[in-house]
Design an enzyme around this catalytic site. Sequence first.
Site, short mmCIF file in Angstrom:
data_model
loop_
_atom_site.label_atom_id
_atom_site.label_comp_id
_atom_site.label_asym_id
_atom_site.label_seq_id
_atom_site.Cartn_x
_atom_site.Cartn_y
_atom_site.Cartn_z
CE LYS A 10 -2.23 3.20 3.27
NZ LYS A 10 -2.79 1.90 3.57
N1 PMP Z 1 -4.69 -2.59 -0.09
C1 PMP Z 1 -4.88 -2.23 1.19
C2 PMP Z 1 -6.23 -2.37 1.78
C3 PMP Z 1 -3.82 -1.72 1.95
O1 PMP Z 1 -4.01 -1.35 3.23
C4 PMP Z 1 -2.54 -1.63 1.37
C5 PMP Z 1 -1.39 -1.11 2.18
N2 PMP Z 1 -1.25 0.26 2.06
C6 PMP Z 1 -2.39 -2.02 0.04
C7 PMP Z 1 -3.48 -2.51 -0.66
C8 PMP Z 1 -1.06 -1.91 -0.62
O2 PMP Z 1 -0.77 -0.57 -0.95
P1 PMP Z 1 0.72 -0.06 -1.00
O3 PMP Z 1 1.47 -1.03 -1.79
O4 PMP Z 1 0.65 1.26 -1.68
O5 PMP Z 1 1.20 0.01 0.39
#
Ligand code: PMP
Length: 336
Positions: free
Chosen positions: A175
């Site tokens: 991330k």
């Molecule tokens: N993919 C991307 C590119 C994202 O930015 C997010 C948001 N964080 C997610 C998937 C979903 O991840 P999460 O459920 O952990 O927020």
Amino acid sequence: MEIDPTSRNSPEVSPIHPQGSPPFIWYNGSQVDWCDARVHVNAVGHASVSSVFEGIRAYQDDNGQLQIFRLADHLKRLFDSARISRLAIAYDVQEITDAVCSLVSRNEFSGEVYIRPWLFPSGIIREQIAKAWLPTDFVIDSWEVNSNLRNLVGCKTCVSSWIRNGSNASPPMIKAFSNYHNSRFAALEAWGRGYDWPIFLNQQNQVSEGPGACIALIRDGRLVTPDLASGILESITRDTILLAAQEKLDLKVVERPIERTELYLADEVFFMGTGWEVLPILSIDDLQVGDGTVGPLTSSLASYYDNIVRGRTRHSSSWCTLVTSSQNDITSKGKE
Ligand code: PMP
């Protein structure tokens, strides 16, 4: 909004205090006034290129108290992202956990909250490539944001002509803010063509995710979602929804590569992520999904997810962290 491309910013920038920003932000170990958390302008490039972050939500439970959803899992992913990116963190998980709870408590939000911890190499870096394991600045930001789970509004999507970052190029599993450069290209294209959001294919031309959320489809009583090798973030919402689908709706859950054409045949399709929560997809490339309205299973999943995040299920004790008003004493005392 019309933007004048010739307009120039004055170097005498007024204090940044956009509407809705909280009184305090956590910066390198203490809660500081929002306006006092500054870096030099030369640090901004690396702050965005080399940084990793998390997006976390806190929801109100039935007593009106804030519960931070899956904080431990988000912080684990943050530390994992930092490790893969060779960024040093000067704090341990417990310190960041305490800092998050204390900050949210001290900001005395009246609604629900989005929390963004992030870190980036400290100081002025003139080289284009920041070295490994440099010391980092650590910021925890938080702001009020409301949930859409009880008022689902669907979106119109298109399959993007932009391909998701390859796992061997700029891994979507991390991330990192820099991954959102790729997301932005796809979003700009979608908006320019009149859609709300794009759906990415990966380098194998199979479905990967949205620019800020994972994706799942429901077809013939099965929930199908791209597997982790499809070039996606290892989403915490996805993990929660997969469990909810099995536990609450008795759906069979399949994680596997998905062909673009399968999207067009699905009964229901939705995005899922911390920020987007459960976001129904009503059309893809101008083809209606189902009857073009929010599907019944998507709706049930969203309402069960709402129960989970508000601490009403058996998962509460392990997934919901209560923010108490006494928590802000930790840092206020530390600051005296
Ligand atoms: N993919 C991307 C590119 C994202 O930015 C997010 C948001 N964080 C997610 C998937 C979903 O991840 P999460 O459920 O952990 O927020």
